[in-house]
Design a protein around this motif. Structure first.
Motif, PDB file in Angstrom:
ATOM      1  N   GLY B  55       0.896  -1.309   0.001  1.00  0.00           N
ATOM      2  CA  GLY B  55       0.080  -0.095  -0.061  1.00  0.00           C
ATOM      3  C   GLY B  55       0.767   1.260  -0.023  1.00  0.00           C
ATOM      4  O   GLY B  55       0.345   2.184  -0.739  1.00  0.00           O
ATOM      5  N   GLY B  56       1.984   1.224   0.782  1.00  0.00           N
ATOM      6  CA  GLY B  56       2.758   2.397   0.785  1.00  0.00           C
ATOM      7  C   GLY B  56       3.452   2.797  -0.639  1.00  0.00           C
ATOM      8  O   GLY B  56       3.384   3.947  -0.663  1.00  0.00           O
ATOM      9  N   VAL B  57       3.762   1.847  -1.284  1.00  0.00           N
ATOM     10  CA  VAL B  57       4.307   2.029  -2.381  1.00  0.00           C
ATOM     11  C   VAL B  57       3.544   2.340  -3.532  1.00  0.00           C
ATOM     12  O   VAL B  57       3.480   3.310  -4.439  1.00  0.00           O
ATOM     13  N   TYR B 118      -1.103  -3.667  -9.302  1.00  0.00           N
ATOM     14  CA  TYR B 118      -1.467  -2.870 -10.513  1.00  0.00           C
ATOM     15  C   TYR B 118      -0.984  -1.723 -10.694  1.00  0.00           C
ATOM     16  O   TYR B 118      -1.727  -1.059  -9.764  1.00  0.00           O
ATOM     17  N   HIS B 119      -0.011  -1.043 -11.417  1.00  0.00           N
ATOM     18  CA  HIS B 119       0.135   0.468 -11.198  1.00  0.00           C
ATOM     19  C   HIS B 119       0.534   0.787 -12.760  1.00  0.00           C
ATOM     20  O   HIS B 119       1.391  -0.053 -13.485  1.00  0.00           O
ATOM     21  N   GLU B 120       0.369   2.159 -13.091  1.00  0.00           N
ATOM     22  CA  GLU B 120       0.789   2.394 -14.409  1.00  0.00           C
ATOM     23  C   GLU B 120       2.349   2.536 -14.699  1.00  0.00           C
ATOM     24  O   GLU B 120       2.534   2.330 -15.706  1.00  0.00           O
ATOM     25  N   LYS B 124       7.078   0.817  -9.974  1.00  0.00           N
ATOM     26  CA  LYS B 124       6.625   0.799  -8.620  1.00  0.00           C
ATOM     27  C   LYS B 124       6.179  -0.689  -8.177  1.00  0.00           C
ATOM     28  O   LYS B 124       6.439  -1.158  -7.259  1.00  0.00           O
ATOM     29  N   THR B 125       5.714  -1.463  -9.163  1.00  0.00           N
ATOM     30  CA  THR B 125       5.133  -2.727  -8.886  1.00  0.00           C
ATOM     31  C   THR B 125       6.315  -3.570  -8.469  1.00  0.00           C
ATOM     32  O   THR B 125       6.316  -4.151  -7.652  1.00  0.00           O
ATOM     33  N   SER B 163      13.630  -4.825 -13.136  1.00  0.00           N
ATOM     34  CA  SER B 163      13.088  -3.848 -13.918  1.00  0.00           C
ATOM     35  C   SER B 163      12.037  -4.428 -14.882  1.00  0.00           C
ATOM     36  O   SER B 163      10.739  -4.115 -14.963  1.00  0.00           O
ATOM     37  N   SER B 164      12.337  -5.515 -15.505  1.00  0.00           N
ATOM     38  CA  SER B 164      11.551  -6.246 -16.259  1.00  0.00           C
ATOM     39  C   SER B 164      10.898  -7.501 -15.793  1.00  0.00           C
ATOM     40  O   SER B 164      10.049  -7.942 -16.123  1.00  0.00           O
ATOM     41  N   ARG B 165      10.996  -7.723 -14.545  1.00  0.00           N
ATOM     42  CA  ARG B 165      10.565  -8.840 -13.752  1.00  0.00           C
ATOM     43  C   ARG B 165      10.833  -8.658 -12.371  1.00  0.00           C
ATOM     44  O   ARG B 165      11.898  -7.845 -11.710  1.00  0.00           O
TER      45      ARG B 165
END
Lengths: 412, 412
Positions: B55-57, B118-120, B124-125, B163-165
């Motif tokens: 949640g914080g992130v 999920y985040h744009e 972040k994810t 980064s990609s995973r």
């Protein structure tokens, strides 16, 4: 709840700016001190309740900050629970640990509160405080604060909230204005709280601020949100505090002489109180005194959550140290000063000792244990036998999102 | 520890992409379902253990996410503890809640795991997963993984990790390579786990993935880190799951028929295991079976932490469903499929039902309770009476940072 647990050891780092130390180093330092103080070894620990609130934002360490900090100092294999409850984070960890020990689940539990708030990007730091309220409701909260100000003929400019200051300052300023309006509390009385705590803090080598400030200096300092000036608010800070909670059996084994009894410790959450409804804190305080079989008249010293000067005044009243509305006079009477009837925040409190939010609750216990043992040096409360800690966290509805109250005592 | 607690109600949202819903909405939906399922009201709750990791992130809601979610649906005034333990977050909350109920502190406790991943901004994810290991030790962890690969003649390119995973894929790929090297486990066996769980997931209306994938499709899918292809890894997901834990007294009052007994639930943390040392999971499993007075031979169904296909194979072995090294053959035997000896991950598991990390542990309990009640519809395990949940979280040293194991059963 009523507890049968003991604090066998305490440790803490100095509070302040620790940009040169990692979060793990701060935690480890306080943990090692507490273990040594308790006369145990790392291997004696059965479990750890680790309290941190801002790690995810400040260091990127989410998910398992406790395990990471413990591993850095060679502690592993024990169950670790990571707890978060805003400024009441490590008091919540303490309350949970005491409960587990009281009920016989564990004999020796580590409680650690550890926090880094200083960051090159101040927005990151302030975002932690904004995150301690409902982030989806900031506009509604602002509207409610403004309405409360309107009601007493005040206006509140919240344009800097969350960027140049924590949004909590706007909440505290509103409390102060209401208290002044209702009870005639003065700016001088607010300043007297800060000045008193600065004297206490100057006697605590671990305090973030070592200097003494006068009422005049507090009043003439930079205003954050009227009537609150900078020294009427808790600072940003880094630090860690640890407590070793043990069972009665273990306390006897370690020698009860230096072990401090936890008589009661409870956790409550606030809500949207309606007009005339008994506030959460009143319920919590009544329950605490009943569980401990003690009352305000039994207290010899208190650590309470002076996130601002008005917080301390309000809590004098909530805890029953004085009548409702009389908190301003109470501080002027000297009753809450060292040498007074019930010295409050002998550590310097949040405003002077500092307020690394996840560490604050545990640091209050550290101070009270030192007082009850008679090891508080120049700030010792003579003959202290019963002490109370109050640690509030976050904001929900019209109240603290979490409130932990604890009573500790020195046994015969 | 040995527990005497009951699950009276369960609820969960569908797992998947919930960009159109807030974190609070997800939590509230699962909580209302669980309350209704238990036949209680919001006012019956004595306390809440709220589990959220990211949640914080993702949303900026730190400090008091539980109070905020609960207030949004009109639940307040009860003690709220916010718990974080990476992917084992809500299983830790469940274990703590069961312990409090077993020891008589509370009669009715809400456990909620809720998460939005999920985040744009995908960084972040992924930062959430990176934060589930020691963020100050990522280079050391990478070096150790590479060394382990070197030892078996493999090379590991970690340039995309974080980064990609998720960096965890590199950890799981290393596990898979070692298992293949040591025991001759094959890519087809890994793929069979994913294919089997996809059949199970297709029978669960709450699953993130509703389609069935064949072994061939799993093998020919995009490779993330060899030998793991996309369907051999748990996806990113949003969702919430809630469980109402009650005392024996309350279970009797509610009618024991639909209440499911919690026989044992324990929490462990990993460490830097030395060569030849008994791994943490073995200790934890042995302890669990002893506490429950049950063994692997008594299990009718299992939900385990298949963050990757190799995780499921290794846990067949750890839990004693088959011999060490025989996990690959075990899945091919059909024993872990619906209709087999001990169906594993009938919900679809993390790989198919989805893995909103803070919600996963509670969601496992939801599935097992439905199975033990005989309410699992098309994926019902016939005559299920004893079930086990295994939920691992984070990574510390050479092991999971947190591991929660629970055994549940249907009483006569």
């Amino acid at each position: 709840m009523k507890q049968t647990a003991y604090v066998a050891g305490v440790g803490m780092t100095p509070f302040g700016n620790a940009m040169d130390k990692t979060l793990n180093e701060l935690a480890a330092s306080s943990i090692l001190d507490a273990i040594k103080d308790a006369g145990i070894t790392k291997e004696d620990l059965n479990a750890a309740y680790m309290g941190n609130a801002a790690g995810g934002v400040i260091t990127g360490q989410v998910c398992v900050p406790g395990q990471v900090a413990l591993r850095s100092m060679g502690i592993s294999k024990i169950p670790v629970v990571n707890i978060e409850n805003a400024c009441a984070t490590s008091a919540t960890a303490f309350q949970q640990a005491c409960t587990m020990v009281t009920l016989g689940v564990y004999d020796v539990v580590l409680v650690c509160g550890y926090e880094k708030l200083y960051h090159e990007d101040k927005n990151k730091t302030f975002s932690v405080f904004t995150g301690a309220i409902d982030v989806t409701q900031t506009e509604a909260i602002a509207a409610r604060l403004k309405a409360r100000n309107d009601l007493i003929g005040e206006s509140l400019d919240m344009s800097g909230a969350g960027s140049s200051r924590s949004i909590f300052i706007d909440i505290y300023a509103t409390w102060a204005r209401e208290h002044m309006h209702l009870y005639g509390t003065t700016r001088e009385q607010l300043a007297a709280v800060s000045a008193k705590n600065s004297v206490h803090g100057s006697l605590n080598p671990k305090s973030q601020f070592q200097n003494v400030v006068s009422v005049e200096e507090v009043l003439s300092a930079r205003e954050i949100v009227s009537p609150l000036t900078l020294p009427m608010c808790a600072p940003i800070g880094d630090g860690a505090a640890s407590v070793i909670v043990v069972s009665e059996r273990m306390a006897k084994k370690l020698g009860k002489k230096r072990c401090i009894r936890v008589n009661a410790s409870n956790l409550h959450s606030g809500w949207d109180a309606e007009e005339g409804e008994t506030p959460m804190v009143t319920t919590a305080v009544t329950e605490l005194y009943e569980q401990a079989g003690l009352g305000a008249e039994d207290l010899n010293c208190v650590e309470l959550h002076d996130a601002s000067a008005i917080s301390e005044i309000k809590y004098y009243e909530y805890l029953g140290l004085c009548e409702t509305g009389a908190g301003g006079d109470y501080v002027l009477s000297g009753a809450s000063s060292l040498g007074g009837k019930v010295p409050v925040n002998t550590s310097g409190g949040l405003m002077r000792k500092g307020h690394p939010i996840g560490a604050t609750g545990a640091a209050q216990i550290v101070e009270l244990v030192m007082q009850l043992r008679g090891e508080a040096g120049k700030r010792q409360v003579s003959g202290a036998r019963v002490a109370l800690a109050e640690n509030g966290g976050g904001y929900i509805g019209t109240d603290a999102a979490a409130l932990v109250l604890s009573i500790l005592s020195k046994e015969e």
